[in-house]
Write an enzyme that holds these catalytic residues in place. Structure first.
Site, PDB file in Angstrom:
ATOM      1  CE  LYS A  22      43.561  41.896  44.326  1.00 16.85           C
ATOM      2  NZ  LYS A  22      43.229  43.344  44.259  1.00 16.85           N
ATOM      3  CG  ASN A  23      41.673  43.772  47.608  1.00 18.60           C
ATOM      4  OD1 ASN A  23      42.641  43.932  46.866  1.00 18.60           O
ATOM      5  ND2 ASN A  23      40.445  43.582  47.150  1.00 18.60           N
ATOM      6  NE  ARG A  93      41.543  52.297  39.664  1.00 22.47           N
ATOM      7  CZ  ARG A  93      41.201  53.113  40.653  1.00 22.47           C
ATOM      8  NH1 ARG A  93      41.164  52.653  41.885  1.00 22.47           N
ATOM      9  NH2 ARG A  93      40.900  54.355  40.412  1.00 22.47           N
ATOM     10  CB  CYS A 117      40.676  49.622  35.793  1.00 26.22           C
ATOM     11  SG  CYS A 117      39.434  49.063  36.919  1.00 26.22           S
ATOM     12  NE  ARG A 122      38.298  50.381  40.791  1.00 20.52           N
ATOM     13  CZ  ARG A 122      39.075  49.390  41.193  1.00 20.52           C
ATOM     14  NH1 ARG A 122      39.678  48.637  40.307  1.00 20.52           N
ATOM     15  NH2 ARG A 122      39.238  49.140  42.471  1.00 20.52           N
ATOM     16  CG  ASP A 305      36.370  42.337  44.704  1.00 19.02           C
ATOM     17  OD1 ASP A 305      36.099  43.064  43.736  1.00 19.02           O
ATOM     18  OD2 ASP A 305      37.120  42.703  45.637  1.00 19.02           O
ATOM     19  NE  ARG A 397      45.827  43.341  39.249  1.00 22.61           N
ATOM     20  CZ  ARG A 397      44.639  43.937  39.393  1.00 22.61           C
ATOM     21  NH1 ARG A 397      43.787  43.950  38.407  1.00 22.61           N
ATOM     22  NH2 ARG A 397      44.323  44.525  40.515  1.00 22.61           N
TER      23      ARG A 397
HETATM   24  N1  EPU Z   1      34.227  55.807  44.515  1.00 26.87           N
HETATM   25  C1  EPU Z   1      34.078  57.112  44.128  1.00 26.87           C
HETATM   26  N2  EPU Z   1      35.063  58.004  44.456  1.00 26.87           N
HETATM   27  C2  EPU Z   1      36.173  57.617  45.163  1.00 26.87           C
HETATM   28  C3  EPU Z   1      36.316  56.277  45.562  1.00 26.87           C
HETATM   29  C4  EPU Z   1      35.314  55.384  45.225  1.00 26.87           C
HETATM   30  O1  EPU Z   1      33.083  57.479  43.495  1.00 26.87           O
HETATM   31  O2  EPU Z   1      37.021  58.478  45.432  1.00 26.87           O
HETATM   32  C5  EPU Z   1      33.173  54.817  44.179  1.00 26.87           C
HETATM   33  C6  EPU Z   1      33.665  53.758  43.196  1.00 26.87           C
HETATM   34  O3  EPU Z   1      33.597  54.182  41.872  1.00 26.87           O
HETATM   35  C7  EPU Z   1      32.743  52.611  43.517  1.00 26.87           C
HETATM   36  C8  EPU Z   1      32.520  52.736  45.030  1.00 26.87           C
HETATM   37  O4  EPU Z   1      32.845  54.092  45.342  1.00 26.87           O
HETATM   38  O5  EPU Z   1      31.511  52.807  42.865  1.00 26.87           O
HETATM   39  C9  EPU Z   1      33.314  51.826  45.913  1.00 26.87           C
HETATM   40  O6  EPU Z   1      34.673  51.804  45.480  1.00 26.87           O
HETATM   41  P1  EPU Z   1      35.866  51.596  46.494  1.00 26.87           P
HETATM   42  O7  EPU Z   1      36.582  52.882  46.658  1.00 26.87           O
HETATM   43  O8  EPU Z   1      35.378  50.934  47.727  1.00 26.87           O
HETATM   44  O9  EPU Z   1      36.810  50.612  45.675  1.00 26.87           O
HETATM   45  P2  EPU Z   1      38.379  50.534  45.796  1.00 26.87           P
HETATM   46  O10 EPU Z   1      38.775  50.923  47.157  1.00 26.87           O
HETATM   47  O11 EPU Z   1      38.998  51.220  44.640  1.00 26.87           O
HETATM   48  C10 EPU Z   1      38.488  48.080  46.674  1.00 26.87           C
HETATM   49  C11 EPU Z   1      39.140  46.798  46.249  1.00 26.87           C
HETATM   50  C12 EPU Z   1      38.431  46.272  44.988  1.00 26.87           C
HETATM   51  C13 EPU Z   1      36.962  46.040  45.350  1.00 26.87           C
HETATM   52  C14 EPU Z   1      36.338  47.336  45.879  1.00 26.87           C
HETATM   53  C15 EPU Z   1      34.904  47.167  46.340  1.00 26.87           C
HETATM   54  C16 EPU Z   1      41.410  47.085  47.004  1.00 26.87           C
HETATM   55  C17 EPU Z   1      42.834  47.284  46.682  1.00 26.87           C
HETATM   56  N3  EPU Z   1      40.555  47.038  45.982  1.00 26.87           N
HETATM   57  O12 EPU Z   1      38.629  48.975  45.583  1.00 26.87           O
HETATM   58  O13 EPU Z   1      39.044  45.034  44.671  1.00 26.87           O
HETATM   59  O14 EPU Z   1      36.257  45.611  44.218  1.00 26.87           O
HETATM   60  O15 EPU Z   1      37.117  47.844  46.977  1.00 26.87           O
HETATM   61  O16 EPU Z   1      34.830  46.232  47.346  1.00 26.87           O
HETATM   62  O17 EPU Z   1      41.055  46.943  48.173  1.00 26.87           O
HETATM   63  C18 EPU Z   1      39.643  43.237  43.259  1.00 26.87           C
HETATM   64  O18 EPU Z   1      40.299  42.767  44.207  1.00 26.87           O
HETATM   65  O19 EPU Z   1      39.415  42.578  42.206  1.00 26.87           O
HETATM   66  C19 EPU Z   1      39.113  44.598  43.358  1.00 26.87           C
HETATM   67  C20 EPU Z   1      38.738  45.294  42.294  1.00 26.87           C
END
Ligand code: EPU
Length: 418
Positions: A22-23, A93, A117, A122, A305, A397
Site C-alpha cells: 500500500k505505502n 491522509r 487521525c 500527524r 505499523d 484500507r
Molecule cells: N512528522 C512531523 N511533521 C511532518 C511529517 C511528519 O512532525 O510534516 C512526524 C510525525 O508526526 C511522526 C513522524 O514524523 O511522528 C514520522 O511520520 P511520517 O511522516 O514518516 O509518517 P507518514 O509519512 O505520514 C507513513 C506511512 C504510515 C507509517 C509512517 C511511519 C504512508 C502512506 N504512510 O506515514 O503508514 O505509519 O509512515 O512509518 O506511507 C499505515 O500504513 O498504517 C500507516 C499509518
C-alpha cells in the site's frame, strides 16, 4: 457496515501470497502526475486506499485502466485540475502525496489539509518547509494548503525526523526542479527506494537510494515509466506474527525478507523458526513463546505499523514485554480492545507493559484504525471461542483479501453485514 467473525484456536497451515505494498503504491500513483503518457504499475494491490488515490487522480483528469495480473496503466496527459478536495483527503491522509508532483507539473496545487487521525496529530510542516526551500509560495486558508511556484529551484532540506511521505513529496518536486536538491535525514523505508526507482525509470537523476542523504539533480522533463510495486512488508509481518500466535506452518510467497530485518530478528528471539529465501519466508512455531522488548523506530528499526500486531503476539508469551512507541503519540488504541479479550496490558506514557496470559477469550471488539484492526485479527485467530470485529472498513484500507487469504490457510473466518 461489515463485521468479521473468527472462531479462534486453529493453527495456520499452507501458503499465502503477499500483495503489493500500500505505502509504495500510493506515492507511485501520485508520481504518474509528473509526466504525461501511459505509466505501467505492476503488482498493484486491490485496497480501499489505492482505489481512493485513483479516484483522486480521476478528479484531476487522469485516466487509468486495469489489466490482468494486478497491472494498472495510468495516464495524466489530460491533467486539468490541481486540487485535492476535502471529501477525498479526509478519507485518506496520504492524498497529501499529490502536493509535490502537482507543483512540479503545473506550478500550482491546492490540497486539503489532512488533519489528525486515530493514531496522532500527524502534521505536514516538514512537507511545507521542504517545498518552501524549493521556492514554493505556500499559504494556508479555509482548510487548504495552496502552493504556487514559477519555477522550482533546487535547495537543501533537513528533516528533524525522517518523514516517509515528506521525503516522497520532496523527491517528486525536486526531480523537476532547476539545479540540485539535497534531502538530509531522509527516510530510508523500502517504499522510498521503490519511488526512487520509478523516478529514475522516468528519466530522473537521484543518488543515495536507501540512505539518509538523497541528492536529486533536476531534469527538464520526465517520460512515462514501468515499475513493479514492492511486496507489502507490513502485510508480510502481520501474517508471520499471526502464525506465531496460532502455531502452524506457513510459507509466505512473493515477499521480500530483506525489508523486515528488525521483525525477523525479534520473532526469532520469541522462538519462531524462520527460513528466508529470496522471495519467500517459511515460518513455524515449535516452542512456547518467549517475551521480547520492542521499540518502534524509522527503518531499519522496528516498524510502527507492526507494533499493534506484535503486542497481540506478546499477550501469548511467557513473561513481560515492554513495547515502546516512538513514532506516533496515540498508537495504543488496540490496548483497550485486547484487554476486553483478557489481555494483561498496562500503558505508561509511550510504553505498554504486556504480561503474557495463558489464553485470550473471544469477545465483541471494535477496530479503531488499520493496524489496530490487524492486531485484533491476530488475537482472535489465537483466542478461545468466537470474536466479532466491527468497523472492518479500516482493514479494507490496507489488507488485500485478508479473509480469503486466512481462510486458505485454515482460519475459521468470515465476513458478514452488521
Ligand atoms: N512528522 C512531523 N511533521 C511532518 C511529517 C511528519 O512532525 O510534516 C512526524 C510525525 O508526526 C511522526 C513522524 O514524523 O511522528 C514520522 O511520520 P511520517 O511522516 O514518516 O509518517 P507518514 O509519512 O505520514 C507513513 C506511512 C504510515 C507509517 C509512517 C511511519 C504512508 C502512506 N504512510 O506515514 O503508514 O505509519 O509512515 O512509518 O506511507 C499505515 O500504513 O498504517 C500507516 C499509518
Amino acid at each position: 457496515m461489515d463485521k468479521i467473525i473468527i472462531e479462534g484456536g486453529r493453527p495456520l497451515v499452507g501458503r499465502i501470497k503477499i500483495s503489493g505494498a500500500k505505502n509504495a503504491a500510493l506515492p507511485l500513483l501520485a508520481a504518474t502526475l509528473l509526466a504525461p503518457g501511459w505509466h505501467t504499475l505492476k503488482n498493484m494491490p486491490d485496497l480501499r486506499d489505492t482505489r481512493t488515490m485513483l479516484l483522486l487522480l480521476e478528479t484531476m483528469g487522469v485516466e487509468w485502466q486495469k489489466e490482468d495480473n494486478g497491472t494498472i496503466r495510468v495516464n495524466s496527459a489530460k491533467l486539468a485540475s490541481f486540487e485535492a478536495s476535502y471529501d477525498l483527503v479526509k478519507t485518506m491522509r496520504a492524498s497529501i502525496l499529490v502536493l509535490g508532483p502537482l507543483l512540479a507539473r503545473m506550478g500550482e496545487a491546492r490540497v486539503s489539509l489532512p488533519g489528525g487521525c486515530a493514531i496522532g496529530a500527524r502534521p505536514i510542516d516538514f512537507h511545507m518547509q521542504g517545498l518552501e526551500k524549493l521556492g514554493v509560495d505556500l499559504t494556508l486558508a479555509n482548510g487548504y494548503v495552496h502552493g504556487r511556484v514559477k519555477e522550482l529551484k533546487g535547495g537543501t532540506v533537513y528533516f528533524d525526523i525522517p518523514s516517509v511521505t515528506g521525503t516522497e513529496n520532496m523527491l517528486m518536486a525536486a526531480v523537476l526542479a532547476k539545479g540540485t536538491t539535497v534531502i538530509k535525514n531522509a527516510a530510508r523505508e523500502p517504499e522510498i527506494g521503490n519511488l526512487v526507482d520509478m523516478l529514475v525509470n522516468m528519466g530522473g537523476c537521484i543518488e543515495g537510494r536507501g540512505t539518509d542523504k538523497l541528492v536529486i539533480q533536476g531534469v527538464a522533463e520526465l517520460r512515462p515509466a514501468e515499475i513493479s510495486i514492492i511486496p507489502d512488508r507490513i502485510e508480510t509481518g502481520t501474517y508471520l506474527i499471526a502464525v506465531g500466535a496460532t502455531g502452524g506452518e506457513v510459507t509466505l510467497t512473493n515477499c521480500n525478507p530483506s525489508h523486515l530485518p528488525s521483525l525477523l530478528e525479534k520473532l526469532r528471539i520469541v522462538g519462531l523458526e524462520i527460513k528466508e529465501r529470496e522471495t519467500e519466508i517459511h515460518v513455524s512455531c515449535p516452542a512456547p513463546l518467549r517475551s521480547v522488548d520492542i521499540k518502534t523506530l524509522p527503518f531499519p528499526g522496528f516498524p510502527t505499523d507492526l507494533q499493534a500486531q506484535i503486542m497481540a503476539l506478546m499477550c501469548f508469551s511467557k513473561g513481560l514485554s515492554l513495547i515502546t512507541e516512538t513514532i506516533f503519540e496515540n498508537r495504543f488504541m488496540h490496548v483497550a480492545e485486547l484487554k476486553r479479550m483478557g489481555a494483561d496490558i498496562r500503558i505508561d506514557g509511550h510504553s505498554a507493559i504486556v504480561k503474557g496470559v495463558d489464553r485470550l477469550y473471544g469477545a465483541r471488539v471494535m477496530a479503531t484504525d488499520l493496524r489496530a484492526s490487524a492486531s485484533l485479527i491476530i488475537a482472535a485467530l489465537a483466542a478461545e471461542g468466537t470474536t466479532e470485529i466491527s468497523r472492518v472498513y479500516h482493514l479494507d484500507r490496507g489488507y488485500d483479501d485478508l479473509v480469503g487469504k486466512l481462510s486458505m490457510v485454515g482460519a475459521m473466518i468470515r465476513r458478514e453485514k452488521e
